[in-house]
Design an enzyme around this catalytic site. Structure first.
Site, PDB file in Angstrom:
ATOM      1  N   GLN A 162      35.903  41.943  34.072  1.00  0.00           N
ATOM      2  CA  GLN A 162      37.171  41.202  34.122  1.00  0.00           C
ATOM      3  C   GLN A 162      37.641  40.841  32.721  1.00  0.00           C
ATOM      4  O   GLN A 162      38.824  40.953  32.409  1.00  0.00           O
ATOM      5  CB  GLN A 162      37.016  39.952  34.983  1.00  0.00           C
ATOM      6  N   LYS A 183      30.235  32.951  40.157  1.00  0.00           N
ATOM      7  CA  LYS A 183      31.042  33.754  41.081  1.00  0.00           C
ATOM      8  C   LYS A 183      31.780  32.810  42.048  1.00  0.00           C
ATOM      9  O   LYS A 183      31.932  31.630  41.779  1.00  0.00           O
ATOM     10  CB  LYS A 183      30.149  34.754  41.808  1.00  0.00           C
ATOM     11  N   SER A 220      38.293  46.333  43.428  1.00  0.00           N
ATOM     12  CA  SER A 220      38.608  46.453  41.994  1.00  0.00           C
ATOM     13  C   SER A 220      39.703  47.492  41.768  1.00  0.00           C
ATOM     14  O   SER A 220      40.646  47.271  40.992  1.00  0.00           O
ATOM     15  CB  SER A 220      37.363  46.877  41.216  1.00  0.00           C
ATOM     16  N   SER A 233      31.175  41.464  31.391  1.00  0.00           N
ATOM     17  CA  SER A 233      32.191  41.192  32.409  1.00  0.00           C
ATOM     18  C   SER A 233      33.318  42.202  32.345  1.00  0.00           C
ATOM     19  O   SER A 233      34.029  42.307  31.346  1.00  0.00           O
ATOM     20  CB  SER A 233      32.762  39.780  32.218  1.00  0.00           C
ATOM     21  N   GLY A 260      39.278  35.681  41.503  1.00  0.00           N
ATOM     22  CA  GLY A 260      39.029  35.657  40.057  1.00  0.00           C
ATOM     23  C   GLY A 260      39.557  36.906  39.373  1.00  0.00           C
ATOM     24  O   GLY A 260      40.060  36.844  38.242  1.00  0.00           O
ATOM     25  N   ARG A 273      25.918  31.663  43.401  1.00  0.00           N
ATOM     26  CA  ARG A 273      25.243  32.495  44.403  1.00  0.00           C
ATOM     27  C   ARG A 273      23.727  32.427  44.316  1.00  0.00           C
ATOM     28  O   ARG A 273      23.048  32.838  45.274  1.00  0.00           O
ATOM     29  CB  ARG A 273      25.738  33.948  44.293  1.00  0.00           C
ATOM     30  N   ARG A 304      43.800  47.015  40.435  1.00  0.00           N
ATOM     31  CA  ARG A 304      44.306  47.771  39.278  1.00  0.00           C
ATOM     32  C   ARG A 304      45.416  48.724  39.685  1.00  0.00           C
ATOM     33  O   ARG A 304      46.333  48.990  38.890  1.00  0.00           O
ATOM     34  CB  ARG A 304      43.138  48.503  38.605  1.00  0.00           C
ATOM     35  N   ASP A 308      27.901  42.161  42.392  1.00  0.00           N
ATOM     36  CA  ASP A 308      28.363  41.495  43.617  1.00  0.00           C
ATOM     37  C   ASP A 308      27.407  41.701  44.800  1.00  0.00           C
ATOM     38  O   ASP A 308      27.636  41.146  45.877  1.00  0.00           O
ATOM     39  CB  ASP A 308      29.751  42.021  44.013  1.00  0.00           C
TER      40      ASP A 308
HETATM   41  C1  S3P Z   1      35.372  42.743  39.002  1.00  0.00           C
HETATM   42  C2  S3P Z   1      34.375  42.442  38.112  1.00  0.00           C
HETATM   43  C3  S3P Z   1      33.208  41.609  38.432  1.00  0.00           C
HETATM   44  C4  S3P Z   1      33.029  41.420  39.940  1.00  0.00           C
HETATM   45  C5  S3P Z   1      34.331  41.154  40.635  1.00  0.00           C
HETATM   46  C6  S3P Z   1      35.319  42.284  40.408  1.00  0.00           C
HETATM   47  C7  S3P Z   1      36.500  43.574  38.578  1.00  0.00           C
HETATM   48  O1  S3P Z   1      33.407  40.329  37.846  1.00  0.00           O
HETATM   49  O2  S3P Z   1      32.133  40.367  40.193  1.00  0.00           O
HETATM   50  O3  S3P Z   1      34.116  41.022  42.030  1.00  0.00           O
HETATM   51  O4  S3P Z   1      37.251  44.078  39.435  1.00  0.00           O
HETATM   52  O5  S3P Z   1      36.658  43.750  37.356  1.00  0.00           O
HETATM   53  P1  S3P Z   1      32.925  40.013  36.342  1.00  0.00           P
HETATM   54  O6  S3P Z   1      33.658  40.893  35.449  1.00  0.00           O
HETATM   55  O7  S3P Z   1      33.299  38.568  36.114  1.00  0.00           O
HETATM   56  O8  S3P Z   1      31.442  40.226  36.352  1.00  0.00           O
END
Ligand code: S3P
Length: 449
Positions: free
Chosen positions: A174, A352, A27, A172, A99, A356, A31, A325
């Site tokens: 993300q 995911k 993550s 989320s 993703g 899962r 970023r 995760d």
């Molecule tokens: C992440 C957020 C999570 C996680 C992903 C990384 C991120 O996803 O599962 O591996 O870096 O913001 P979600 O925000 O969809 O839960």
């Protein structure tokens, strides 16, 4: 370079012993590249995860104008284009399996006057993008997506975009990050309301790069994050801590294999990420967070783990985002624990890299575990430390964490647990096999005696 076999089974011939470091946090790595690419000046990043997902982000930022180079010692240097300065990519952006790259980059494109096409592999092409299309459309971006709001999709950003006040309908990070990143180049204040806290790397890093960002938490724990747009970001020196989501695999392996005693150094323990360690301790796991310190603005520890007899657990719903995760590997731990584990509130796991819940249920049953699948999780009857019967081939379904979870299960199985496809592991943990081997595990190519 250590070769990762195409398909393999994992075995232990005694305790896991030793001290290792896992690669940089995924993550934070994504970023680091995105924010550095939007900053003025040259940023330097140490400890970046060089996995396929992060490399997809690097390629996309290059395609939109940033200069990104890697020095032989693994130091990355990024010259940014400035907020508002992203260029129109000439070709489709291939997001591979990632993703996080897709959703966060959609946020960036949303407030730039450019259009971009996003493509991905078979797993990513099944994942829902509607959750980011919805708020980014409110900000003025336009989308043409495949049926169900999926990839491939083409979007046109709005410049100027409309700042919004958005309450997250799903927990989320993300989605939160996509809206905040879109807000970076929108005039005025963009606000995200987060009823259930998720990982806070975007907020911390945006503030670190010089954006004006305020976070309020009310008495119910609801967070309101406000960012002032048209920000100027200044180049930074970043040190990326080890990824707790990768450390999870050797940590659970050491808990399960009798006699083990390992240390995973330099692991991020940000409270929005460290739920697994708390839960394993509550199950009776000897997991100690030693030498706690701050590295690059993030709390970090060395994680010492010794083999332990685990007890089943009921996971509290509010812990889910801090270990979202880590459930695949927790399911393996629960299946080896004594007694029943009730692990629910996990609806997000169905969207995911694979579903899962059902993929883990299927694999666990195949190796001899007792599992009941419910809509939002698994109920697992543990084996009280008795090895899995094994003798099964696990369908990884393009999901790195399924592959690594069953690699760990193989260490405590009487017969081989064959992983059909090891390749996805390179998305997040390219040196998984050599590190597990260094601790004493054996990776046997499938088909070998
Ligand atoms: C992440 C957020 C999570 C996680 C992903 C990384 C991120 O996803 O599962 O591996 O870096 O913001 P979600 O925000 O969809 O839960």
């Amino acid at each position: 370079m250590h070769e990762t076999p195409a398909s393999a089974s994992f075995h232990s011939h005694g305790p896991l012993i030793g001290t290792i470091r896992v690669p940089g946090d995924k993550s934070i790595s994504h970023r680091s590249l995105m924010l550095s690419a939007l900053a003025i000046g040259e940023s330097r990043v140490e400890g970046l995860l060089e996995g396929e997902d992060v490399l997809a982000t690097a390629a996309a930022m290059r395609a939109m104008g940033a200069t990104i180079t890697r020095e032989p010692a693994g130091i990355w240097r990024i010259h940014g284009v400035g907020v508002g300065g992203l260029l129109q990519p000439e070709a489709a952006l291939d997001m591979g399996n990632s993703g996080t790259s897709t959703r966060l980059l959609m946020g960036l494109v949303a407030s730039h006057g450019i259009s971009a096409t996003f493509t991905g592999d078979a797993s990513l092409s099944k994942r829902p993008m509607g959750r980011v299309i919805e708020p980014l459309s409110q900000m003025g971006a336009q989308f043409t997506s495949s049926p169900g709001g999926r990839l491939p999709l083409t979007m046109r950003g709005a410049c100027p975009a409309v700042p919004i006040r958005y309450r997250l309908p799903v927990a989320s990070a993300q989605v939160k990050s996509a809206v905040l990143l879109a807000g970076l180049n929108s005039p005025g204040i963009t606000t995200v309301i987060e009823p259930i806290p998720t990982r806070d790397h975007s907020e911390k890093m945006l503030a670190g790069f010089g954006a004006e960002l305020h976070v309020d938490t009310d008495e119910d724990g609801v967070r309101t994050i406000a960012i002032r747009g048209e920000a100027e970001l200044k180049a930074q020196q970043i040190v990326v801590p080890g990824d707790p989501s990768s450390a999870a695999f050797p940590v659970v392996a050491a808990l399960l294999v009798p006699g083990s005693d390992i240390v995973v150094e330099n692991v991020g323990i940000n409270p929005t990420r460290a739920g697994l360690f708390t839960l394993l301790q509550a199950m009776g796991g000897d997991v100690q967070l030693i030498n706690q310190r701050i590295v690059g603005g993030e709390p970090v520890a060395d994680v010492r783990v010794r083999h332990s007899a685990l007890k089943g657990i009921e996971s509290p719903h509010d812990i889910v985002p801090s270990m979202v995760d880590e459930f695949p590997i927790l399911f393996i731990a629960a299946a080896m624990a004594e007694g029943r584990s009730v692990l629910r509130g996990l609806d997000e796991l169905r969207v995911k890299e694979s579903d899962r819940i059902s993929v883990m249920a299927e694999g666990l049953r195949a190796i001899g575990a007792h599992v009941e699948e419910v809509e939002d999780g698994l109920i697992i009857e543990g084996r009280g430390g008795a090895p899995f019967p094994g003798d099964a081939t696990i369908a990884t379904r393009l999901d790195h964490r399924i592959a690594m979870s069953f690699a760990v299960a193989g260490l405590v199985a009487r017969q081989p647990v064959r992983i059909d496809d090891m390749a996805p592991i390179a998305t997040s943990f390219p040196d998984f096999v050599p590190l597990m081997t260094r601790l004493g595990a054996e990776a046997r190519p499938q088909g070998a005696a």
